[in-house]
Enzyme design. Structure first.
Site, PDB file in Angstrom:
ATOM      1  N   ASP A 187      22.536  91.172 -35.999  1.00 27.75           N
ATOM      2  CA  ASP A 187      21.001  91.113 -36.562  1.00 27.75           C
ATOM      3  C   ASP A 187      20.039  90.216 -35.738  1.00 27.75           C
ATOM      4  O   ASP A 187      18.966  90.471 -35.670  1.00 27.75           O
ATOM      5  CB  ASP A 187      21.149  90.864 -38.056  1.00 27.75           C
ATOM      6  CG  ASP A 187      21.919  91.862 -38.825  1.00 27.75           C
ATOM      7  OD1 ASP A 187      22.201  92.826 -38.267  1.00 27.75           O
ATOM      8  OD2 ASP A 187      22.208  91.397 -39.807  1.00 27.75           O
ATOM      9  N   GLU A 200      35.674  92.112 -48.359  1.00 27.15           N
ATOM     10  CA  GLU A 200      35.300  91.127 -47.305  1.00 27.15           C
ATOM     11  C   GLU A 200      34.943  89.969 -48.237  1.00 27.15           C
ATOM     12  O   GLU A 200      34.234  89.760 -49.169  1.00 27.15           O
ATOM     13  CB  GLU A 200      33.922  91.373 -46.439  1.00 27.15           C
ATOM     14  CG  GLU A 200      33.696  90.175 -45.480  1.00 27.15           C
ATOM     15  CD  GLU A 200      32.425  90.566 -44.641  1.00 27.15           C
ATOM     16  OE1 GLU A 200      32.117  91.614 -44.332  1.00 27.15           O
ATOM     17  OE2 GLU A 200      31.689  89.306 -44.457  1.00 27.15           O
ATOM     18  N   HIS A 259      23.153  94.947 -40.120  1.00 27.08           N
ATOM     19  CA  HIS A 259      22.750  95.076 -41.397  1.00 27.08           C
ATOM     20  C   HIS A 259      21.215  95.858 -41.428  1.00 27.08           C
ATOM     21  O   HIS A 259      20.475  95.168 -40.921  1.00 27.08           O
ATOM     22  CB  HIS A 259      22.449  93.607 -42.012  1.00 27.08           C
ATOM     23  CG  HIS A 259      22.474  93.901 -43.540  1.00 27.08           C
ATOM     24  ND1 HIS A 259      22.367  92.885 -44.338  1.00 27.08           N
ATOM     25  CD2 HIS A 259      21.703  94.735 -44.485  1.00 27.08           C
ATOM     26  CE1 HIS A 259      22.072  93.162 -45.581  1.00 27.08           C
ATOM     27  NE2 HIS A 259      21.365  94.340 -45.591  1.00 27.08           N
ATOM     28  N   GLY A 272      27.789  85.948 -37.598  1.00 27.95           N
ATOM     29  CA  GLY A 272      26.719  86.339 -36.991  1.00 27.95           C
ATOM     30  C   GLY A 272      25.783  85.144 -36.308  1.00 27.95           C
ATOM     31  O   GLY A 272      25.649  84.958 -35.391  1.00 27.95           O
ATOM     32  N   GLY A 304      28.686  82.344 -42.895  1.00 26.64           N
ATOM     33  CA  GLY A 304      28.380  81.046 -42.701  1.00 26.64           C
ATOM     34  C   GLY A 304      29.497  80.572 -41.541  1.00 26.64           C
ATOM     35  O   GLY A 304      29.699  79.069 -41.844  1.00 26.64           O
TER      36      GLY A 304
END
Ligand code: PXP
Length: 243
Positions: A9, A151, A43, A213, A192
């Site tokens: 993203d 998840e 996303h 990410g 995180g």
């Protein structure tokens, strides 16, 4: 062996800072795969703050590993997901004001609507993962609505300030994994995670996929996406952990 899902993203976040054409997440995806990404995640937010519809369309053309579309349960986004046919969707809560996904999906209070949504994706041959906090009621509700994966949200672990709170969060996550496995749910984890904090997760949690990410894209700014992914892959590749 734990698989690495790379969320790209924030390549698009840099592009959207100038609303231009670069850097292009569609170019980043194959490079991340060359670096060892097993899954590419994006996303598509309702406000289109980073990933755009065109990115999702083109990523479907270039990602041959596994494309995971993170998304809210807004009808417009669900229609796009069904048309795009990613291998997997991960359903997350979404608020316009948030900087990133805060907290897991409340499956318990949305059971009725989620049963239909999960069925719609499953009938279309798309795996469904629900991004949830490691709470027993959310895990069993995820099973009840028919999801194949959960998840587990690792944000509280990532944000824990000292070793005692970190251990507490790891214990919660470990317990969550066990509950899910008893219910025969497949388990992923993410949010995180960084080069510094991923080690304990890899050692402690018996999960299939880690989704990372921001930390990878941040490193990629300096070393390139392929190298940033391969360095993370090295940290999670532990053949001695036979699972
Ligand atoms: N998993 C989910 C469900 C997420 O919403 C995000 C953030 O987009 C991530 C993983 C990755 O989190 P981070 O960018 O903090 O690594």
């Amino acid at each position: 062996m734990i698989k690495l899902g790379v969320n790209i993203d924030h390549i698009a976040t840099i592009r959207q800072a100038r609303r231009t054409f670069e850097p292009d997440p569609v170019i980043a995806a194959p490079l991340a795969v060359l670096g060892g990404a097993d899954i590419i995640t994006v996303h598509l937010r309702e406000d289109r703050r980073h990933i755009q519809d065109r990115d999702v369309r083109l990523l479907r053309e270039v990602v041959f590993t596994k494309l995971n579309l993170e998304m809210s349960i807004a009808r417009e986004i669900m229609d796009i997901a069904i048309k795009t046919r990613p291998e997997q969707v991960t359903l997350v809560p979404e608020k316009r004001q948030e900087v990133t996904t805060e907290g897991g999906l409340d499956v318990v209070s949305q059971k009725k609507v989620l049963v239909d949504i999960v069925k719609r994706f499953t009938d279309a041959g798309i795996l469904v993962s629900l991004f949830i906090d490691p709470e027993e009621n959310q895990i069993s509700a995820s099973k009840d609505v028919g999801a194949q994966y959960i998840e587990l949200h690792t944000g509280n672990y990532a944000n824990a300030k000292d070793d005692i709170s970190k251990s507490k969060q790891i214990e919660k996550l470990e317990a969550g994994v066990k509950i899910a496995q008893k219910l025969r749910l497949r388990v992923n984890a993410g949010h995180g995670l960084t080069y510094q904090n991923v080690g304990i997760i890899v050692e402690s949690l018996d999960v299939e996929e880690l989704h990372i990410g921001h930390s990878i894209v941040s490193r990629a700014v300096f070393v390139g996406i392929q190298k940033a992914v391969s360095e993370m892959k090295e940290l999670i590749f532990k053949p001695e952990l036979k699972r």
